[in-house]
Scaffold this active site. Structure first.
Site, PDB file in Angstrom:
ATOM      1  N   ARG A  71       0.684  -1.139  -0.033  1.00 37.53           N
ATOM      2  CA  ARG A  71       0.066  -0.025   0.080  1.00 37.53           C
ATOM      3  C   ARG A  71       0.825   1.241  -0.108  1.00 37.53           C
ATOM      4  NH1 ARG A  71      -3.967   0.130   5.119  1.00 37.53           N
ATOM      5  NH2 ARG A  71      -5.082  -1.641   3.835  1.00 37.53           N
ATOM      6  N   ARG A 140      -1.541   6.705   9.547  1.00 42.78           N
ATOM      7  CA  ARG A 140      -1.677   6.256   8.152  1.00 42.78           C
ATOM      8  C   ARG A 140      -1.677   7.231   7.078  1.00 42.78           C
ATOM      9  NH1 ARG A 140      -3.947   0.987   8.420  1.00 42.78           N
ATOM     10  NH2 ARG A 140      -2.903  -0.102  10.110  1.00 42.78           N
ATOM     11  N   LYS A 204      -3.625   1.777  14.877  1.00 36.78           N
ATOM     12  CA  LYS A 204      -3.672   2.561  13.526  1.00 36.78           C
ATOM     13  C   LYS A 204      -4.252   3.916  14.231  1.00 36.78           C
ATOM     14  CE  LYS A 204      -6.036  -0.330  11.366  1.00 36.78           C
ATOM     15  NZ  LYS A 204      -6.989  -1.017  10.445  1.00 36.78           N
ATOM     16  N   LYS A 206      -5.926   7.381  12.151  1.00 39.00           N
ATOM     17  CA  LYS A 206      -6.091   8.040  10.709  1.00 39.00           C
ATOM     18  C   LYS A 206      -6.622   9.428  10.765  1.00 39.00           C
ATOM     19  CE  LYS A 206      -7.245   3.535   9.324  1.00 39.00           C
ATOM     20  NZ  LYS A 206      -8.565   2.884   8.720  1.00 39.00           N
ATOM     21  N   CYS A 430     -15.404  -2.714   0.107  1.00 40.90           N
ATOM     22  CA  CYS A 430     -14.086  -3.074   0.473  1.00 40.90           C
ATOM     23  C   CYS A 430     -13.417  -4.078  -0.439  1.00 40.90           C
ATOM     24  CB  CYS A 430     -13.975  -3.199   1.952  1.00 40.90           C
ATOM     25  SG  CYS A 430     -14.775  -5.107   2.416  1.00 40.90           S
ATOM     26  N   CYS A 436      -8.373 -10.366   1.271  1.00 45.30           N
ATOM     27  CA  CYS A 436      -8.394 -10.198   2.693  1.00 45.30           C
ATOM     28  C   CYS A 436      -8.400 -11.397   3.655  1.00 45.30           C
ATOM     29  CB  CYS A 436      -9.240  -9.033   2.994  1.00 45.30           C
ATOM     30  SG  CYS A 436      -9.575  -8.416   4.721  1.00 45.30           S
ATOM     31  N   CYS A 475     -16.682  -7.813   6.335  1.00 47.94           N
ATOM     32  CA  CYS A 475     -16.592  -8.236   7.996  1.00 47.94           C
ATOM     33  C   CYS A 475     -16.609  -6.733   8.560  1.00 47.94           C
ATOM     34  CB  CYS A 475     -15.567  -8.836   8.184  1.00 47.94           C
ATOM     35  SG  CYS A 475     -13.969  -7.533   8.620  1.00 47.94           S
ATOM     36  N   CYS A 479     -13.732  -1.405   6.463  1.00 46.10           N
ATOM     37  CA  CYS A 479     -13.159  -0.495   5.727  1.00 46.10           C
ATOM     38  C   CYS A 479     -13.694   0.044   4.397  1.00 46.10           C
ATOM     39  CB  CYS A 479     -11.923  -1.664   4.799  1.00 46.10           C
ATOM     40  SG  CYS A 479     -11.076  -2.583   6.061  1.00 46.10           S
TER      41      CYS A 479
HETATM   42 FE1  SRM Z   1      -9.191  -1.516   6.408  1.00 42.08          FE
HETATM   43  C1  SRM Z   1      -7.833  -4.159   8.122  1.00 42.08           C
HETATM   44  C2  SRM Z   1      -8.299  -3.153   3.386  1.00 42.08           C
HETATM   45  C3  SRM Z   1      -9.754   1.331   4.975  1.00 42.08           C
HETATM   46  C4  SRM Z   1     -10.678  -0.383   9.240  1.00 42.08           C
HETATM   47  N1  SRM Z   1      -7.843  -3.151   5.843  1.00 42.08           N
HETATM   48  C5  SRM Z   1      -7.571  -4.234   6.666  1.00 42.08           C
HETATM   49  C6  SRM Z   1      -6.847  -5.204   6.032  1.00 42.08           C
HETATM   50  C7  SRM Z   1      -5.531  -4.894   5.896  1.00 42.08           C
HETATM   51  C8  SRM Z   1      -7.014  -6.694   6.574  1.00 42.08           C
HETATM   52  C9  SRM Z   1      -6.143  -7.305   7.583  1.00 42.08           C
HETATM   53  O1  SRM Z   1      -5.906  -6.782   8.545  1.00 42.08           O
HETATM   54  O2  SRM Z   1      -5.598  -8.255   7.361  1.00 42.08           O
HETATM   55  C10 SRM Z   1      -7.536  -4.961   4.652  1.00 42.08           C
HETATM   56  C11 SRM Z   1      -6.713  -5.570   3.519  1.00 42.08           C
HETATM   57  C12 SRM Z   1      -7.529  -6.134   2.462  1.00 42.08           C
HETATM   58  C13 SRM Z   1      -6.740  -6.276   1.163  1.00 42.08           C
HETATM   59  O3  SRM Z   1      -6.687  -7.567   0.580  1.00 42.08           O
HETATM   60  O4  SRM Z   1      -6.438  -5.311   0.383  1.00 42.08           O
HETATM   61  C14 SRM Z   1      -7.962  -3.623   4.748  1.00 42.08           C
HETATM   62  N2  SRM Z   1      -8.996  -0.842   4.504  1.00 42.08           N
HETATM   63  C15 SRM Z   1      -8.634  -1.602   3.423  1.00 42.08           C
HETATM   64  C16 SRM Z   1      -8.752  -0.958   2.265  1.00 42.08           C
HETATM   65  C17 SRM Z   1      -7.794  -1.223   1.182  1.00 42.08           C
HETATM   66  C18 SRM Z   1     -10.102  -1.058   2.015  1.00 42.08           C
HETATM   67  C19 SRM Z   1     -10.612  -0.532   0.442  1.00 42.08           C
HETATM   68  O5  SRM Z   1     -11.422  -1.538  -0.197  1.00 42.08           O
HETATM   69  O6  SRM Z   1     -10.302   0.506   0.068  1.00 42.08           O
HETATM   70  C20 SRM Z   1      -8.523   0.534   2.654  1.00 42.08           C
HETATM   71  C21 SRM Z   1      -7.113   1.099   2.712  1.00 42.08           C
HETATM   72  C22 SRM Z   1      -6.852   2.368   3.367  1.00 42.08           C
HETATM   73  C23 SRM Z   1      -5.615   2.981   3.148  1.00 42.08           C
HETATM   74  O7  SRM Z   1      -5.503   3.220   1.932  1.00 42.08           O
HETATM   75  O8  SRM Z   1      -5.041   3.231   4.308  1.00 42.08           O
HETATM   76  C24 SRM Z   1      -9.254   0.486   4.090  1.00 42.08           C
HETATM   77  N3  SRM Z   1      -9.955   0.101   7.199  1.00 42.08           N
HETATM   78  C25 SRM Z   1     -10.188   1.283   6.158  1.00 42.08           C
HETATM   79  C26 SRM Z   1     -11.216   2.209   6.788  1.00 42.08           C
HETATM   80  C27 SRM Z   1     -11.723   3.375   6.049  1.00 42.08           C
HETATM   81  C28 SRM Z   1     -11.002   4.497   6.455  1.00 42.08           C
HETATM   82  O9  SRM Z   1      -9.872   4.460   6.953  1.00 42.08           O
HETATM   83  O10 SRM Z   1     -11.548   5.637   6.129  1.00 42.08           O
HETATM   84  C29 SRM Z   1     -11.445   1.519   7.952  1.00 42.08           C
HETATM   85  C30 SRM Z   1     -12.433   2.051   9.166  1.00 42.08           C
HETATM   86  C31 SRM Z   1     -12.025   3.164   9.842  1.00 42.08           C
HETATM   87  C32 SRM Z   1     -11.434   3.040  10.998  1.00 42.08           C
HETATM   88  O11 SRM Z   1      -9.953   2.689  10.725  1.00 42.08           O
HETATM   89  O12 SRM Z   1     -11.968   2.653  12.072  1.00 42.08           O
HETATM   90  C33 SRM Z   1     -10.620   0.396   8.087  1.00 42.08           C
HETATM   91  N4  SRM Z   1      -9.194  -2.079   8.417  1.00 42.08           N
HETATM   92  C34 SRM Z   1      -9.910  -1.859   9.418  1.00 42.08           C
HETATM   93  C35 SRM Z   1      -9.807  -2.441  10.626  1.00 42.08           C
HETATM   94  C36 SRM Z   1     -10.529  -2.132  11.750  1.00 42.08           C
HETATM   95  C37 SRM Z   1      -9.941  -1.391  12.648  1.00 42.08           C
HETATM   96  C38 SRM Z   1     -10.487  -1.275  14.071  1.00 42.08           C
HETATM   97  O13 SRM Z   1     -10.373  -0.164  14.516  1.00 42.08           O
HETATM   98  O14 SRM Z   1     -11.090  -2.219  14.548  1.00 42.08           O
HETATM   99  C39 SRM Z   1      -9.159  -3.556  10.097  1.00 42.08           C
HETATM  100  C40 SRM Z   1      -8.827  -4.671  11.096  1.00 42.08           C
HETATM  101  C41 SRM Z   1      -7.627  -4.302  12.019  1.00 42.08           C
HETATM  102  O15 SRM Z   1      -7.015  -3.353  11.951  1.00 42.08           O
HETATM  103  O16 SRM Z   1      -7.360  -5.273  13.064  1.00 42.08           O
HETATM  104  C42 SRM Z   1      -8.755  -3.326   8.868  1.00 42.08           C
HETATM  105 FE1  SF4 Z   2     -11.150  -7.094   4.609  1.00 43.96          FE
HETATM  106 FE2  SF4 Z   2     -13.208  -6.679   6.581  1.00 43.96          FE
HETATM  107 FE3  SF4 Z   2     -11.614  -4.477   5.698  1.00 43.96          FE
HETATM  108 FE4  SF4 Z   2     -13.518  -5.774   4.140  1.00 43.96          FE
HETATM  109  S1  SF4 Z   2     -13.717  -4.703   6.123  1.00 43.96           S
HETATM  110  S2  SF4 Z   2     -11.263  -5.279   3.424  1.00 43.96           S
HETATM  111  S3  SF4 Z   2     -13.107  -8.095   4.828  1.00 43.96           S
HETATM  112  S4  SF4 Z   2     -11.081  -6.383   6.938  1.00 43.96           S
END
Ligand code: SRM
Ligand code: SF4
Length: 566
Positions: A71, A140, A204, A206, A430, A436, A475, A479
């Site tokens: 990323r 991030r 993390k 943001k 997402c 993922c 899930c 995201c």
């Molecule tokens: Fe996310 C984890 C993809 C934006 C909340 N996110 C992941 C992981 C890395 C899975 C993992 O931990 O193994 C995913 C990788 C999937 C893949 O195969 O690419 C993933 N997140 C993404 C992306 C690519 C979604 C998309 O379809 O665009 C976004 C990448 C953003 C970036 O460029 O940095 C992405 N993730 C978000 C957002 C939205 C935002 O930031 O505006 C959120 C919700 C906001 C937040 O952070 O609360 C988000 N991602 C999570 C979480 C839950 C965090 C939490 O507080 O519980 C996880 C899981 C974790 O961190 O344990 C996670």
């Molecule tokens: Fe993966 Fe869940 Fe984030 Fe979708 S919402 S990319 S399934 S961690």
């Protein structure tokens, strides 16, 4: 999972070095050593495996098909056409699934094998883009309202966001040693991390900058949000919002999505100080014992918003002013051409789930490559800007070049903004399966089909042209920011989702659970009568989410950001 806790791994990593070099050199496996799988996140990469073939490989007694997602750190999602061409080349040389625009304006490359990680990282850096701190317990990619070229005030906001991103970068040289062969500094591992310290953040972090009336960054979903206040065309400062976050776990009331609260107003000169104060307060008071409660939103709920604001003011060395008035119109993108203050033009294109590739009859990668070449030739004026809704702006185009871009958009099927329904244009999903590791259900791959079924319902009720904010996550981590969707599906199991309803379309109100763990037929059956009522009973300009709340189909969740409660 690693036997070590994430806190131990960070502390003992020698400033993010761990044994990454040895892991990368190990030819026996396509994976990294367990602790290095955690550490590589801080370098902008995740180890993954192809879940479509996981079972087949297990039966063949083969290790999972390991590969890496990389990323980028691209604050505000800006790249030049020259950089675009390099990123395109990287995607076609090293990655498997094209270029993927994320919901935070970054690129992801999927499917890079271990042996090619280093050349891929080097190629990204040769394009003058890095991946440092794109993942991990650090700040991030900083998200910014998508079109900072539209006015001078927009440009000022972007510059400020980029400066804050730089300011909050980890100080370690590990990244440069491991990926770019920089010589190891004497005593490395002892470098000072003035902001993060030895254990980085508890979780993390943001940051997002919104420019009203648009809330495309979903500013209240950010740990730290800056809402630009522009008066008479001039940026006068920002309202500061703290404590947003989407992530939750199914069935665990200790975890929940939360919208940020506005705690006051700062001038542009105070942004870095307040940013650092919020980050370091979270560093020192965030919950390091229970990782699922480690985000800033829980620190604030556990200790109180007033306490947190006082702590931030103490660290920053000044009191925040009272928040200023502003209003958001919506949290979507504005598609098509818009003219900027300086007479240049910006075209926002729909990129379904941000995935850019030449597959399934699409030639989006080729089309954008050709557009990049046009921009390179036309005296380097244009830029590419990713939006926080996974779409793409071709920005800064002279009026004389518009026709060339339009022709390529049309010949490569990039013109959905002229034909698709508002619901399809604004829908988010997402990544989910197959890359993922946390996905419980499909999202990106399911979105086009599901939107088609919702469109059929909309047609039945004469609602085809109504903007409807629809989001799917595989899930509950959220995201695609699903808890801010007027209609959202949150994955529970293959083919089964929680149906969430009732967010507004401005990113100011969370939705609530309407039906739990249901399949597609049940989802459509639940939506049908609600859309029928909406068609017959809505007030003029009333969004679907607002209607559901007014008509008490869903109840407003408890937490609404402080500033919009009135
Ligand atoms: Fe996310 C984890 C993809 C934006 C909340 N996110 C992941 C992981 C890395 C899975 C993992 O931990 O193994 C995913 C990788 C999937 C893949 O195969 O690419 C993933 N997140 C993404 C992306 C690519 C979604 C998309 O379809 O665009 C976004 C990448 C953003 C970036 O460029 O940095 C992405 N993730 C978000 C957002 C939205 C935002 O930031 O505006 C959120 C919700 C906001 C937040 O952070 O609360 C988000 N991602 C999570 C979480 C839950 C965090 C939490 O507080 O519980 C996880 C899981 C974790 O961190 O344990 C996670
Ligand atoms: Fe993966 Fe869940 Fe984030 Fe979708 S919402 S990319 S399934 S961690």
């Amino acid at each position: 999972m690693s036997a070590h806790s994430v806190e131990d791994i960070k502390q003992d990593s020698g400033r993010l070095r761990g044994t990454l070099l040895a892991s990368l050199a190990n030819p026996i496996t396509g994976a990294l050593a367990e602790d290095d799988q955690t550490l590589i996140k801080y370098h902008g990469s995740y180890q993954q495996d192809d879940r479509d073939i996981r079972e087949e490989r297990r039966q063949q007694k083969l290790e999972p098909a390991f590969s890496f997602m990389i990323r980028t750190r691209t604050p505000g999602g800006v790249v030049t056409p020259e950089q675009w061409l390099k990123l395109d080349r990287i995607a076609t040389t090293f990655a498997e699934r094209g270029l993927r625009i994320t919901t935070r304006q970054a690129f992801q490359f999927h499917g890079v094998i271990k042996g090619e990680l280093k050349p891929t990282m080097q190629a990204i850096n040769a394009a003058l883009i890095d991946t440092l701190a794109a993942c991990g317990d650090v700040n991030r990619n900083v998200a910014v309202a998508a079109n900072p070229l539209q006015s001078q005030a927009h440009a000022a906001v972007f510059a400020q966001a980029a400066a804050l991103s730089e300011h909050l970068l980890p100080n370690t040289r590990a990244y440069y040693e491991i990926w770019l062969d920089e010589e190891k500094v004497a005593g490395s591992g002892e470098e000072v991390e003035p902001i993060y310290g030895q254990a980085y953040l508890p979780r993390k972090f943001k940051i997002g900058f919104a420019i009203p009336p648009y809330n495309d960054v979903d500013v209240y979903a950010q740990d730290l949000g800056f809402i630009a206040i522009i008066e008479d065309g001039k940026l006068v400062g920002y309202n500061v919002s703290v404590g947003g976050g989407m992530g939750a776990s199914h069935g665990d009331p200790e975890t929940y999505p939360r919208l940020g609260d506005v705690i006051g107003f700062v001038t542009p000169e105070q942004v870095i100080a307040v940013g650092e104060a919020v980050v370091t307060a979270q560093r020192d008071f965030g919950n390091r014992a229970v990782r699922k409660r480690a985000r800033l939103k829980y620190t604030i709920d556990d200790r109180g918003l007033d306490w947190f604001k006082a702590e931030v003011e103490r660290r920053a060395g000044f009191a925040l002013d009272a928040a200023r008035d502003f209003a958001f119109a919506h949290n979507n993108d504005r598609f098509g051409w818009v003219e900027g203050e300086d007479g240049r033009w910006h075209l926002t294109l729909r990129i379904p789930s941000g995935r850019i590739w030449d597959r399934d009859g699409l030639s989006h990668l080729t089309g954008l490559r050709e557009i990049a070449r046009v921009l390179v030739k036309s005296s380097h004026t244009g830029e590419f800007r990713m939006t926080p809704n996974q779409n793409l702006v071709i920005a800064g185009v002279p009026a004389s070049e518009r026709w060339r871009i339009d022709a390529l958009v049309s010949s490569h099927g990039l013109g959905a903004h002229t034909t698709a329904t508002p619901t399809r244009l604004n829908a988010l999903a997402c990544v989910a399966l197959p890359t993922c590791g946390l996905a419980m259900a499909e999202a990106e791959r399911y979105l086009p089909e599901f939107v088609g079924k919702v469109e059929t319902l909309l047609d039945t009720h004469g609602l085809r042209d109504m903007p409807l904010n629809l989001r799917i996550s595989g899930c509950p981590n959220g995201c695609s920011r699903p808890y801010l969707g007027e209609i959202a599906l949150v994955g529970k199991a293959p083919g089964r989702y929680n149906l969430m309803l009732g967010a507004d379309h401005r990113g100011q109100r969370l939705n609530t659970l309407y039906r739990e763990n249901i399949d597609e037929a049940a989802i459509l059956a639940a939506l049908d009568p609600l859309l029928a009522r909406y068609a017959g009973e809505r007030e003029s300009e009333e969004g679907f989410g607002d209607f559901l709340v007014r008509s008490q189909v869903v109840r407003i969740p408890k937490h609404i950001p402080v500033q919009v409660q009135a």
